[in-house]
Design a protein around this motif. Structure first.
Motif, PDB file in Angstrom:
ATOM      1  N   GLN A   6      -1.618  -3.500  -6.157  1.00  0.00           N
ATOM      2  CA  GLN A   6      -2.946  -2.519  -5.597  1.00  0.00           C
ATOM      3  C   GLN A   6      -2.582  -1.574  -4.465  1.00  0.00           C
ATOM      4  OE1 GLN A   6      -6.207  -2.439  -6.630  1.00  0.00           O
ATOM      5  NE2 GLN A   6      -5.433  -3.728  -8.318  1.00  0.00           N
ATOM      6  N   TYR A  58     -12.557   8.943   0.666  1.00  0.00           N
ATOM      7  CA  TYR A  58     -12.719   8.134  -0.560  1.00  0.00           C
ATOM      8  C   TYR A  58     -11.688   7.210  -0.678  1.00  0.00           C
ATOM      9  CZ  TYR A  58     -12.387   7.214  -5.421  1.00  0.00           C
ATOM     10  OH  TYR A  58     -12.449   6.309  -6.519  1.00  0.00           O
ATOM     11  N   SER A  85     -12.964   4.456   1.440  1.00  0.00           N
ATOM     12  CA  SER A  85     -14.197   3.551   0.892  1.00  0.00           C
ATOM     13  C   SER A  85     -13.875   2.792  -0.471  1.00  0.00           C
ATOM     14  CB  SER A  85     -15.288   4.557   0.105  1.00  0.00           C
ATOM     15  OG  SER A  85     -15.128   5.248  -0.830  1.00  0.00           O
ATOM     16  N   ASN A  86     -12.664   3.267  -1.034  1.00  0.00           N
ATOM     17  CA  ASN A  86     -12.201   2.605  -2.229  1.00  0.00           C
ATOM     18  C   ASN A  86     -11.233   1.421  -1.878  1.00  0.00           C
ATOM     19  OD1 ASN A  86     -11.984   2.437  -5.145  1.00  0.00           O
ATOM     20  ND2 ASN A  86     -10.445   3.738  -5.215  1.00  0.00           N
ATOM     21  N   TYR A  87     -10.699   1.446  -0.956  1.00  0.00           N
ATOM     22  CA  TYR A  87      -9.515   0.527  -0.499  1.00  0.00           C
ATOM     23  C   TYR A  87     -10.058  -0.211   0.672  1.00  0.00           C
ATOM     24  CZ  TYR A  87      -6.451   1.762  -4.235  1.00  0.00           C
ATOM     25  OH  TYR A  87      -5.689   1.898  -5.469  1.00  0.00           O
ATOM     26  N   ILE A 134     -12.112  -2.603   1.704  1.00  0.00           N
ATOM     27  CA  ILE A 134     -12.226  -4.048   1.848  1.00  0.00           C
ATOM     28  C   ILE A 134     -10.836  -4.656   1.538  1.00  0.00           C
ATOM     29  CG2 ILE A 134     -13.088  -6.074   0.348  1.00  0.00           C
ATOM     30  CD1 ILE A 134     -15.464  -4.359  -0.140  1.00  0.00           C
ATOM     31  N   LEU A 135      -9.879  -4.191   0.590  1.00  0.00           N
ATOM     32  CA  LEU A 135      -8.881  -4.459   0.358  1.00  0.00           C
ATOM     33  C   LEU A 135      -7.523  -4.524   1.606  1.00  0.00           C
ATOM     34  CD1 LEU A 135      -7.528  -5.627  -2.378  1.00  0.00           C
ATOM     35  CD2 LEU A 135      -6.208  -3.478  -2.352  1.00  0.00           C
ATOM     36  N   GLN A 146     -11.571  -6.224  -9.083  1.00  0.00           N
ATOM     37  CA  GLN A 146     -11.423  -4.811  -8.560  1.00  0.00           C
ATOM     38  C   GLN A 146     -12.834  -4.515  -8.017  1.00  0.00           C
ATOM     39  OE1 GLN A 146      -8.398  -3.305  -8.172  1.00  0.00           O
ATOM     40  NE2 GLN A 146      -7.765  -5.090  -9.093  1.00  0.00           N
ATOM     41  N   GLY A 202     -14.853  -3.942  -3.897  1.00  0.00           N
ATOM     42  CA  GLY A 202     -15.269  -2.409  -3.609  1.00  0.00           C
ATOM     43  C   GLY A 202     -14.567  -1.328  -4.320  1.00  0.00           C
ATOM     44  N   LYS A 203     -13.850  -1.555  -5.232  1.00  0.00           N
ATOM     45  CA  LYS A 203     -13.305  -0.318  -5.960  1.00  0.00           C
ATOM     46  C   LYS A 203     -14.312   0.593  -6.768  1.00  0.00           C
ATOM     47  CE  LYS A 203      -9.116   0.323  -6.178  1.00  0.00           C
ATOM     48  NZ  LYS A 203      -8.253  -0.596  -6.986  1.00  0.00           N
ATOM     49  N   LYS A 204     -14.124   1.727  -6.289  1.00  0.00           N
ATOM     50  CA  LYS A 204     -15.001   2.729  -6.958  1.00  0.00           C
ATOM     51  C   LYS A 204     -14.473   3.236  -8.591  1.00  0.00           C
ATOM     52  CE  LYS A 204     -17.569   2.645  -3.191  1.00  0.00           C
ATOM     53  NZ  LYS A 204     -17.054   1.466  -2.599  1.00  0.00           N
ATOM     54  N   GLU A 205     -13.245   3.079  -8.528  1.00  0.00           N
ATOM     55  CA  GLU A 205     -12.747   3.417  -9.902  1.00  0.00           C
ATOM     56  C   GLU A 205     -11.778   2.177 -10.573  1.00  0.00           C
ATOM     57  OE1 GLU A 205      -9.993   6.593  -7.705  1.00  0.00           O
ATOM     58  OE2 GLU A 205      -8.810   5.801  -9.538  1.00  0.00           O
ATOM     59  N   TYR A 216     -14.074   6.656 -12.878  1.00  0.00           N
ATOM     60  CA  TYR A 216     -15.075   6.460 -11.724  1.00  0.00           C
ATOM     61  C   TYR A 216     -16.212   5.776 -12.046  1.00  0.00           C
ATOM     62  CZ  TYR A 216     -12.750  10.104  -8.794  1.00  0.00           C
ATOM     63  OH  TYR A 216     -11.662  10.730  -8.078  1.00  0.00           O
TER      64      TYR A 216
END
Lengths: 478, 379
Positions: free
Chosen positions: A217, A410, A413-415, A417-418, B81, B85-88, B93
């Motif tokens: 990831q 972005y 916000s996308n990663y 938590i990871l 995923q 919290g993944k957005k894509e 998307y």
């Protein structure tokens, strides 16, 4: 073959375990040499494991095994006859051939490219494909011959056992670098109990989870950001560097966990390779925690023989320079790897001299911050394979393309938590809590709980493996 | 404790073994609908292939392609995923209001290809001096509804491409039809112009494109109320869904035009049809329009309108063309991705109207248009 592939998980592994368990653990002694069917089988399977990806280079590995086996015998027999000169000659000969093989297969093209770039010689590249694991197994075999010479280990007359040590598939292609001295006794007598097997399986599950669920990831984010290094903001560049920092840790330590776990499943106890390196409070501390078996190898076989720190500061610095240049180049045939080694050399020397007093007085939080910053920046040097990219990326890190853009938000916000999960997972906190909690449970309850956790990791990792079939290990390059 | 350890160890090994045996022994699945591709076949053993490493690679591919419950495993990963919290997921998307959007960023597009494709359009315009040539790029869903993209999600600068295309083509007498304004307005008014789980516009989107085209091409469009638009499916999960694979994800409704006039259709020389309802039973229900994409589709109508249309297109045209059946006597659709190059002869037939219809990012990335000048002997 990689551990996180279906052919390994659903084919090679269960088959090897099954036959290994069926074979008698009893050994036969012929002419003072002990033969073990299990060792012979492990050797066969390890060769198959290697040949799977490198059918041709298996010959190279077999020659390397023979070379070191005979090298050990020659050193030993010369010593028996009290011919110290002969022993030294045999050792030197083995060393030179080993290092020439490694040098030829790993560094020839790098050498040619360097010559071409400083002259107009225009020599054609040989385009040699790097034999997988050559840096690891060469170092392992060397540890044997050197230790025989030093009298630290007994000579191994059983070719099967020796070959099994060199090829042992759990650590064959990405370490840990198991020194012969550490497993000498285990070649004949191992703990093949169900308990050891089960603990090994737990450990394997954790390693696979690190690789398949976290490293891959983080790697995706790093690749996405690195591909745009000419235009990214400082925020994105740092997010990318942190992503790579996580990727390489979970990739490599995950691999080591899997290797150690698999070792246990076949009765071996390998030394640990990582000790929460990102918890280090200095670079000196970091290198006591990162890829421990490599640092140990260089200390034992290069640094200390050169005199270590016993011959005064000036000599120590020269020794460090040699060790760290070699460490850098060991990681790859490229100037960025040399630079990476020298970067750590400079930091280590600084910590031994100017920073020494300052660091002792610095609050812990700042020390950790300093160490992490240096580590993350180090990975940027490591990851950038040529100087143009490195320059580009460094400029981005310092804000040449602005300090932040929407894409950086972005990524967060996308990663986000990871990142939090990975930050926690790279400390000793989860292991500590688990140990504390399991200590309160009964033994059976502890096994059940760990079993549930391991099953969850295996199932989720399996789904990740299926979901992305493209799955090369980073450390294959070495 | 020993028993528990043994039970656990044996179960894990058994599960792995059974999975391995299932992969090797079960009849291999030939085709994956979700991925729209043929799966790896059982590799042929030969020592040569082993020495080269090909056999090993083939086995690896075979195993990952043929693992039991492959789509379920992938869907599980997609769930993981989303929990993280993944957005894509897989370059898609996960937008607001259950919209999926294809992730296209400026790194996907090269300027040189875009320019080459614009040149192709200009060459076509020049070669078709006697025809009215229109370029109508379809805007992407994400560009019309940016507010539904995940927050801060990067998306390529579609506006820039539109403006560049407009400026470039103005010199060559090619009329560019810009749908962005009307689409944005309609979308803001609550009209659904695109599928949620598929990258295409829906029949309503195509209707509004048809209205815009009619206005430019100088014929009066039939108003929405006079079309018999019917829902034929509420279970459509399109190409974007195939990438996300979320079992709890949304479904789309497929609407089509009923009471279409009788026409004769040939696809690549064989008889075809405008509406292929059998395709509603497939995964990709968008193929209900013409049955999918072909190199050349020829439609002969009884419109008696006195003009014909030559269309260079991608799949966005498939649900758009049914609106045109009463406005042209002959419509020829050329999909350069599948065509053999024989379309060049059509230029001599001097069609009254020529339309180039591509979704804008498809147009930017298309690798076949750039061959057009060469095929027409213009360098």
């Amino acid at each position: 073959m990689v551990f996180s592939s279906l052919i390994f998980l659903c084919g090679f592994l269960p088959f090897t375990v099954l036959i290994y368990r069926i074979l008698p653990s009893k050994t036969i002694t012929i002419r003072n040499t002990v033969f073990s069917a299990r060792n012979f089988f492990l050797l066969l399977m390890s060769l198959l494991f290697y040949a799977w990806g490198e059918p041709v280079y298996i010959l190279l590995m077999l020659s390397s095994i023979l070379l070191n086996y005979i090298g050990g015998l020659l050193v030993h027999s010369a010593q028996e006859k009290k011919r110290q000169g002969g022993a030294k000659a045999a050792l030197l000969f083995t060393l030179i051939v080993n290092l020439s093989l490694l040098g030829f297969f790993k560094y020839t093209d790098f050498f040619i490219r360097t010559i071409n770039s400083v002259s107009d010689a225009g020599i054609a590249l040989l385009k040699i494909a790097l034999p997988i694991g050559i840096s690891f197994y060469t170092f392992q075999a060397l540890s044997y011959v050197i230790d025989v010479y030093r009298g630290d280990v007994k000579v191994q007359k059983n070719l099967i056992d020796f070959a099994m040590y060199v090829t042992l598939f759990p650590q064959l292609i990405a370490g840990p670098i198991v020194r012969y001295a550490d497993v000498e006794a285990q070649l004949q007598k191992r703990d093949d109990s169900m308990h050891q097997f089960c603990m090994g399986l737990f450990r394997f599950g954790i390693g696979l989870g690190k690789k398949a669920l976290l490293a891959n990831q983080a790697g995706r984010l790093w690749e996405a950001i690195a591909a745009q290094s000419e235009s990214i903001s400082a925020a994105s560049a740092w997010i990318g560097a942190i992503a790579f920092t996580f990727q390489i840790y979970f990739d490599f330590s995950g691999y080591s966990d899997m290797a150690i776990g698999l070792g246990k499943m076949f009765g071996f106890t390998f030394v640990e390779n990582f000790r929460y390196p990102y918890q280090a409070d200095s670079i000196t501390d970091f290198w006591r925690r990162w890829h421990i078996t490599l640092s140990t190898w260089f200390r034992e076989y290069v640094y200390i023989p050169l005199g270590g720190n016993r011959k005064g500061m000036a000599r120590q610095i020269v020794n460090l320079l040699i060790v760290w240049s070699l460490t850098g180049l060991w990681h790859g045939a490229g100037w960025n790897f040399l630079l990476w080694g020298l970067y750590f050399f400079a930091l280590l020397v600084l910590e031994k001299t100017l920073l020494r007093k300052i660091l002792t007085k610095t609050p812990a939080l700042i020390k950790h911050g300093y160490a992490l910053l240096m580590i993350v920046f180090g990975w940027v040097i490591f990851a950038a394979e040529d100087f143009t990219i490195l320059q580009q990326y460094c400029r981005a890190l310092f804000g040449a393309n602005g300090f932040y853009e929407a894409t950086a938000l972005y990524h967060l916000s996308n990663y986000g938590i990871l990142f939090v999960i990975m930050a926690i997972a790279s400390t000793e906190l989860p292991a500590k809590l688990a140990r504390k909690f399991l200590a309160k449970c009964s033994d059976s309850a502890a096994v059940v709980l760990q079993g549930i956790w391991c099953t969850a990791l295996l199932v989720l990792s399996f789904s990740a493996v299926v979901a992305d079939s493209y799955n090369p290990f980073l450390y294959f390059r070495f | 404790m020993k028993k528990t350890e043994a039970l656990f160890s044996v179960s894990v090994m058994a599960a792995l073994t059974v999975t391995g045996l299932l992969i090797l022994l079960k009849t291999p699945r030939a085709y994956s609908e979700n991925e729209n591709r043929y799966l790896a076949k059982r590799p042929q053993f030969s020592w040569e292939a082993v020495a080269e490493g090909d056999f090993q690679e083939d086995i690896t591919e075979y195993m990952s392609d043929q693992v039991p419950l492959r789509d379920t495993w992938t869907a599980m990963q997609s769930k993981v995923q989303q929990w993280l919290g993944k957005k894509e997921i897989a370059e898609v998307y996960l937008g607001k209001d259950d919209y999926y959007f294809e992730k296209i960023t400026d790194t996907h597009l090269t300027r040189s290809r875009f320019v080459a494709n614009l040149q192709a359009v200009s060459v076509l315009t020049e070669q078709l001096a006697g025809s009215n040539v229109y370029f109508m790029p379809a805007p992407a869903a994400a560009a019309i509804m940016p507010e539904r993209l995940p927050r801060y999600a990067p998306y390529y600068a579609e506006d820039v491409r539109f403006e560049q295309a407009k400026a470039y083509l103005a010199e060559f007498g090619c009329t560019m039809i810009d749908l962005r304004g009307s689409f944005t307005m309609l979308s803001d008014q609550g009209e659904q112009l695109y599928y949620r789980t598929d990258h295409h516009w829906n029949t309503n989107g195509a209707l509004h494109a048809y209205e815009a085209f009619a206005a430019q091409a100088g014929f009066s469009s039939i108003p929405k109320a006079q079309w018999n638009i019917q829902t034929v499916s509420e279970t459509f999960r399109g190409t974007l869904d195939s990438k996300v694979l979320d079992a709890d994800g949304p479904f789309d409704t497929v609407e089509v035009l009923f009471d279409l006039p009788e026409v004769t259709v040939t696809v690549d020389g064989r008889p075809g049809m405008v509406m292929d309802y059998a395709k509603l039973y497939d995964k990709d229900q968008y193929r209900v329009f013409f049955g999918g994409n072909y190199g050349r589709v020829e439609i002969t109508t009884q419109a008696d309108a006195g003009k014909s249309l030559l269309l260079f297109k991608d799949s966005y045209a498939n649900c758009f063309v049914p609106f045109l059946l009463t406005h042209y006597d002959k419509i020829i659709m050329i999909d350069l991705r599948y065509d053999d190059g024989s379309w060049t002869e059509l230029l001599a037939t001097a069609p009254e109207d020529v339309l180039i219809l591509y979704e804008m990012s498809n147009f930017c990335q298309d690798g076949n248009l750039s061959a057009v000048p060469g095929l027409l002997g213009v360098s």
